[in-house]
Design an enzyme around this catalytic site. Sequence first.
Site, PDB file in Angstrom:
ATOM      1  N   SER A 216      40.203  41.397  42.891  1.00  0.00           N
ATOM      2  CA  SER A 216      39.169  40.818  42.034  1.00  0.00           C
ATOM      3  C   SER A 216      39.509  40.887  40.551  1.00  0.00           C
ATOM      4  CB  SER A 216      37.838  41.541  42.261  1.00  0.00           C
ATOM      5  OG  SER A 216      38.010  42.930  42.057  1.00  0.00           O
TER       6      SER A 216
ATOM      7  N   ASP B 182      30.697  44.632  34.773  1.00  0.00           N
ATOM      8  CA  ASP B 182      29.660  44.831  35.797  1.00  0.00           C
ATOM      9  C   ASP B 182      29.751  46.203  36.457  1.00  0.00           C
ATOM     10  OD1 ASP B 182      31.896  44.600  37.377  1.00  0.00           O
ATOM     11  OD2 ASP B 182      31.238  42.839  38.488  1.00  0.00           O
TER      12      ASP B 182
ATOM     13  N   HIS C 181      34.324  45.846  37.227  1.00  0.00           N
ATOM     14  CA  HIS C 181      35.282  44.940  36.594  1.00  0.00           C
ATOM     15  C   HIS C 181      35.080  44.925  35.089  1.00  0.00           C
ATOM     16  CE1 HIS C 181      34.411  43.695  40.730  1.00  0.00           C
ATOM     17  NE2 HIS C 181      35.724  43.624  40.799  1.00  0.00           N
TER      18      HIS C 181
END
Length: 371
Positions: A43, A341, A344
């Site tokens: 991610s 968040d 990340h």
Amino acid sequence: MGSFMGQYSTSLPVVLLICAVLLLNADLGLCGCFKRIFSFGDSIIDTGNSAYAGRNNPGPIMQSPYGMTYFHHPTGRVCDGRVIIDFYAQALGLPLLPPSMPEAATGQFPTGANFAVFGSLALSPNYYMTKYNFKMPMPWCLDLQFDSFKKVLARIAPGQAAAKSLLGESLVVLGEIGGNDYNFWFFAERSRETPEKYIPDVVARIGTGVQEVINLGAKTILVPGNFPIGCVPAYLKAFRTNNPADYDEFHCLRWFNDFSQKHNQALKQEINRLKSQNRGVKIIYADYYGAAMEFVRNPHNYGIDDPLVACCGGAGPYHTGRLCNKTATVWGDPAKFASWDQIHMTEKAYSVIADGVLNGPYADTPLLHAC
Ligand SMILES: *[C@@H]1O[C@H](CO)[C@@H](O)[C@H](O)[C@H]1NC(C)=O
């Protein structure tokens, strides 16, 4: 291109003139450095694969405030804006890398493709099931990314010679990968000691990936290490303690930062081994740990207020009271935060890391000097 540039390497003005001319040629990247980028990871650099795979049931990353910076709409990046691979592409004069999945069966990928997927592991989920009876929450792993890559390669450059020549003029970015092999375990609150035992297997899987792309023809491979996970809000919340000795001078969790450094140490050793076995190939270690510590140590140099709190989330310590989604709180301008968040990072943080790799000192060859 390499030997052509080599001829002129003693004359800086001539090189600059050639660069200027080449930059006018839209097909070529910075000084014709790389024609394409192929990247693998999770991610941290996914630019839309996970969103595409889950398009029938879009999760929070396909809703605002994801993508609020730069793109001004959600793109599938797990960030407010651009991620590290976007900064590499832009600095090298290439368009932003398309995610591989939407065009896996048809795309020609003239400037490369990004195979990274949110939640991807380095080792296969099967490894953890067989060895530790541990079920990983997601199916993605390097094996799947490489399977897809090899199919694409066979289609856009059929035959060994064509693949070799295509990859020879490409940059391969292999990582960051492996972070989730640890994240999922730690957050399942299983014994902290076990991941230390499987670091060598994670690193070996990354190493075989590097060797595999070299065997296919890659000449320049960037291999990033893991981040200081002890400074990540989700870790700071989940493993919070009352013992001041568990924290370093920056209020990060010592044990988890030490753990990341153990992984990175093993990865660097593996890269050195691969370098000695592949003379003539550039394998560059990207020190994401060191680059990220820049804004942990000196947040104000980058306009960041508190590097340990999330920009998007809820109330409570490190703004981790709830996950980031459409109805979460955005606590201010994302450019003033390092964490987006709570897991990340923000575009700002990624830009600092990318800069440290592109221009040094957080790459053993700064990426912009790699050709
Ligand atoms: C966002 O998250 C909150 C709490 O974590 C949840 O109650 C809510 O349904 C979510 N909203 C959306 C639009 O996904």
